[in-house]
Design a protein around this motif. Sequence first.
Motif, PDB file in Angstrom:
ATOM      1  N   GLY A 146       0.798  -1.207   0.037  1.00 40.10           N
ATOM      2  CA  GLY A 146      -0.114  -0.116   0.091  1.00 40.10           C
ATOM      3  C   GLY A 146       0.851   1.604  -0.062  1.00 40.10           C
ATOM      4  O   GLY A 146       0.334   2.457   0.039  1.00 40.10           O
ATOM      5  N   TYR A 147       2.064   1.260   0.025  1.00 39.94           N
ATOM      6  CA  TYR A 147       2.865   2.330  -0.153  1.00 39.94           C
ATOM      7  C   TYR A 147       3.367   2.752  -1.243  1.00 39.94           C
ATOM      8  O   TYR A 147       3.858   1.898  -2.227  1.00 39.94           O
ATOM      9  N   GLU A 148       3.353   4.120  -1.696  1.00 41.29           N
ATOM     10  CA  GLU A 148       3.943   4.584  -3.009  1.00 41.29           C
ATOM     11  C   GLU A 148       5.457   4.150  -3.131  1.00 41.29           C
ATOM     12  O   GLU A 148       5.847   3.651  -4.371  1.00 41.29           O
ATOM     13  N   MET A 149       6.099   4.122  -2.124  1.00 39.16           N
ATOM     14  CA  MET A 149       7.427   3.966  -2.025  1.00 39.16           C
ATOM     15  C   MET A 149       7.890   2.530  -2.917  1.00 39.16           C
ATOM     16  O   MET A 149       9.062   2.349  -3.327  1.00 39.16           O
ATOM     17  N   LYS A 193       7.046   1.361  -5.312  1.00 37.56           N
ATOM     18  CA  LYS A 193       7.099   1.550  -6.746  1.00 37.56           C
ATOM     19  C   LYS A 193       8.482   1.881  -7.359  1.00 37.56           C
ATOM     20  O   LYS A 193       8.949   1.266  -8.363  1.00 37.56           O
ATOM     21  N   HIS A 249       1.374   1.091  -6.025  1.00 37.57           N
ATOM     22  CA  HIS A 249       1.542   1.146  -4.552  1.00 37.57           C
ATOM     23  C   HIS A 249       0.689   0.144  -4.288  1.00 37.57           C
ATOM     24  O   HIS A 249       0.805  -0.263  -3.013  1.00 37.57           O
TER      25      HIS A 249
END
Lengths: 218, 218, 218, 218
Positions: free
Chosen positions: B125-128, B130, B138
């Motif tokens: 669930g985290y953009e990071m 990517k 994400h």
Amino acid sequence: MSVATSESFQATAKELAEISRSFYARGWVLGTSGNFSAVLGREPFRLAISPSGVDKGALTAAQILLIDEHAAILSEHPVKPSDETPLHLMLTGMRAAGAVLHTHSVWSTILSDLHANEGGLAIEGYEMLKGLQGVTTHQHREWLPIFENSQEMDALAHVVSARLNELPNPHGFLLQGHGLYTWGTNVAQAKRHVEILEFLLEAVGRTRMITANSQKGV
Amino acid sequence: MSVATSESFQATAKELAEISRSFYARGWVLGTSGNFSAVLGREPFRLAISPSGVDKGALTAAQILLIDEHAAILSEHPVKPSDETPLHLMLTGMRAAGAVLHTHSVWSTILSDLHANEGGLAIEGYEMLKGLQGVTTHQHREWLPIFENSQEMDALAHVVSARLNELPNPHGFLLQGHGLYTWGTNVAQAKRHVEILEFLLEAVGRTRMITANSQKGV
Amino acid sequence: MSVATSESFQATAKELAEISRSFYARGWVLGTSGNFSAVLGREPFRLAISPSGVDKGALTAAQILLIDEHAAILSEHPVKPSDETPLHLMLTGMRAAGAVLHTHSVWSTILSDLHANEGGLAIEGYEMLKGLQGVTTHQHREWLPIFENSQEMDALAHVVSARLNELPNPHGFLLQGHGLYTWGTNVAQAKRHVEILEFLLEAVGRTRMITANSQKGV
Amino acid sequence: MSVATSESFQATAKELAEISRSFYARGWVLGTSGNFSAVLGREPFRLAISPSGVDKGALTAAQILLIDEHAAILSEHPVKPSDETPLHLMLTGMRAAGAVLHTHSVWSTILSDLHANEGGLAIEGYEMLKGLQGVTTHQHREWLPIFENSQEMDALAHVVSARLNELPNPHGFLLQGHGLYTWGTNVAQAKRHVEILEFLLEAVGRTRMITANSQKGV
């Protein structure tokens, strides 16, 4: 002489690259996260913006792109601008920001998750709020809206713009699990806003570590 | 001219030494912890690797060893390579990684203990996320397997290899009470993976500090 | 040529001053806290030691004193050595340490308070323990004794010495509400021991932040 | 020669600017927060003070103002002194401090909120307290009064002054949601007091993160 080779573009590119490296040192744009832009002219519209997918701790002025209002690249770079360019164009266009800075800090990431259900996070009562443009007292209440993260940047820019238009004088917003967007009339003001909002998010987050049991919410 | 005196070895050794000192500054390889390697050639197999037992804040390019697929030292160094060389050879050999970086951060150490019973830790669930090679949204769920720590490195490399082969596209793993291993097609990608995974582990760990009481697990 | 003007004293003084500034940068010796020493000779006994009451972020090699086994100053300095010189003389004398480093970190301060009633703190199961001299496996259990703080340094040195003599191979101790003492056969090993113990104390402290409710103690 | 062009003013301005940049690096004066002053003479009264609204990470000696006891600017600067000048004049005037440093750290902000209802925060039993001027034992109890924040600086200075006069040997105070004020006989002592009080506030705050559930208060 074109804008792409102008002194003002060189100076702005240098300013953005220096901010990138200092934010990287603070852990706010690790990996290839984060992106930065600054307006160079409005007629025609010209935006300096960081490229997609580069190490923000090693970003140099020479890597900063020049684009127009359609995200077309006007400088001689073989790369594309940040994937999040639609958000930068919305903020510098419709909202008339002179500079936009986007960071991925641990605290903005955590709080954007914990407060997502409420649609935003209120920060109030802190002296540090006075550093936000137009705020004159610590009694100010800043509402930082939180948006569901998305890879559809045009649609996201539309949703964010509509919500920001409903708020009196917003200074930033969070994308859930993603990070902070803030802006200013120029790069220095936008940088100040990043520092202030990141400071406040850390203060709110650490306070919750102490008070998590006695009170839910901040 | 041998690989040990080649320009590409010198350049890679410099790159690894710079990463070592920057990770040390972040507190990820304190004491003599951590080790780093990068592939220089595959036929014959040549690996640049950090020596055993040195201060990672003072590591210089001249200290980086050159070894072959049997861990035999090809450069003129009176020291032995990292004790964890079998893990590096497994990852660069069977898994074809171009570079392997191993860090000992406080957060990877803590979470490797707290989640050891579950055999791993899910991050999603985290953009990071990517920023990890091959991840485009994400909504990705990264499973970071956790292995019991051991001083029998050959046996450990065998166990880790078998488990990684069962996972679709793993980017790293944790050793319990020990730290993080990640890799990439080259040194720059492996460095990005360290920064991303360390960031995510910190975000997960700090979130648990807030939510530890209301919900068990992350 | 006297020891006070010798090259080895100059080199050791430089080494201690560099450690002081790097520990200050990490927040381990803020204010005028912390002190450092290294043995230059044993017959006669000669000790390089930091002076009392100086800013550790600005400590220079020229400020390092030379003293004998009675704490008499042999170098030409108008200041006195650290108030905690008796602890340094005990550790370098009776315990034969080659170098002693004392830090005041937030984590050592906190844990020295929380575990004072138990008389010490056990740290075990961490790979990082292997960086301590003589430790070959993460399964090692390090007992860090905690002593009540005192301004009577001679008496304190006596108490600490007696307790350390009862332990098989101690690497450090805590003074309650005060900080960490560790040592090594030389300055480099003592520095490594500081980094390792400070890392482990941080890992233990942060773990307790997560687990404080479900389990008391670590 | 006027004080504004004197060597002592230049040296003091340089000292304040260096402290500003080092405190900024530690995250204690982010945005435009924080302000600093030092007395240059008492008959007539002359104070070097940081200007209002500047980036403390980029503060230079050339930006430091010279003012008199009425806050009139004696140096050739087109800007005004810090908004909080009345607090600096009160501390350097009535309380005879030689230098005043004001920081906005995360920990002072958090604790100034959590302890506001008690009117202050007691810190005792820490060795680090000995770094405060006049304190000779860790058994010292430092009472850090907390005042309600205000934008009426003259009135606030009056309230703070009255309260400080009731305390035996105060070394600092907190403004709620705002930050720490401390002072010293000179700039070096005031800097030491900042480092000590910030360290102690962090130790107290982190301890509360662990003990928040078992005991309320510190």
